[in-house]
Design a protein around this motif. Sequence first.
Motif, short mmCIF file in Angstrom:
data_model
loop_
_atom_site.label_atom_id
_atom_site.label_comp_id
_atom_site.label_asym_id
_atom_site.label_seq_id
_atom_site.Cartn_x
_atom_site.Cartn_y
_atom_site.Cartn_z
N GLY A 29 50.83 1.08 -17.41
CA GLY A 29 49.70 1.50 -16.87
C GLY A 29 48.93 0.48 -16.29
N GLY A 30 48.57 -0.54 -16.97
CA GLY A 30 47.73 -1.65 -16.54
C GLY A 30 48.32 -2.28 -15.23
N LEU A 31 49.73 -2.50 -15.15
CA LEU A 31 50.13 -3.09 -13.99
C LEU A 31 49.72 -1.87 -12.65
CD1 LEU A 31 53.48 -4.35 -14.87
CD2 LEU A 31 51.53 -5.64 -14.14
N VAL A 32 49.66 -0.61 -12.91
CA VAL A 32 49.62 0.22 -11.97
C VAL A 32 48.07 0.18 -11.52
CG1 VAL A 32 49.36 2.88 -11.66
CG2 VAL A 32 51.63 1.86 -12.39
N LEU A 33 47.28 0.22 -12.64
CA LEU A 33 45.64 -0.14 -12.18
C LEU A 33 45.36 -1.26 -11.35
CD1 LEU A 33 44.17 1.30 -15.30
CD2 LEU A 33 43.95 2.51 -13.38
N LEU A 34 46.20 -2.45 -11.75
CA LEU A 34 45.90 -3.73 -11.07
C LEU A 34 46.39 -3.51 -9.75
CD1 LEU A 34 46.62 -6.16 -13.97
CD2 LEU A 34 44.34 -5.54 -12.87
N SER A 35 47.54 -2.76 -9.68
CA SER A 35 48.19 -2.86 -8.27
C SER A 35 47.33 -1.91 -7.14
CB SER A 35 49.52 -2.31 -8.34
OG SER A 35 50.45 -2.97 -9.05
N SER A 36 46.45 -1.17 -7.93
CA SER A 36 45.78 -0.04 -6.86
C SER A 36 44.40 -0.83 -7.00
CB SER A 36 45.80 1.05 -7.54
OG SER A 36 45.08 1.19 -8.73
N TRP A 37 44.15 -1.88 -7.43
CA TRP A 37 42.62 -2.27 -7.54
C TRP A 37 42.53 -3.10 -6.04
CZ3 TRP A 37 38.84 -1.80 -11.40
CH2 TRP A 37 37.60 -2.50 -11.06
#
Length: 112
Positions: free
Chosen positions: A104-112
């Motif tokens: 989930g953190g990787l998904v958030l960082l990828s969309s940031w």
Amino acid sequence: MGALLARKAFCGWVCPVGTVSRGLEWVGEKLFWRRRWPNVPRWLDLALSSLKYLILAFFAWAILWQMPRAALDGFMRSPTNVAADAKMLLFFLDLSATSAWVLGGLVLLSSW
């Protein structure tokens, strides 16, 4: 060889991980209309992006030139190789809380 020639076309659209990552990047650009982070200097961007080619070169050297052909063929047909695929499937089917948070953190960082 195709990945070297196609470069971002392969990693961005053919590879499932790259496709999801590029999609999240697109969503992030639409949601956050501008980048929050300052632009990375060109020399640093080139240095960091070239690391993947160094890793590719290392594994190509280790597998193609250092590993005997019989050993490589034996590994591809071994139960260990099949078990690795099954373990990866089980990882995603029975996701732990820690793994879910990291993904989930990787998904958030990828969309940031």
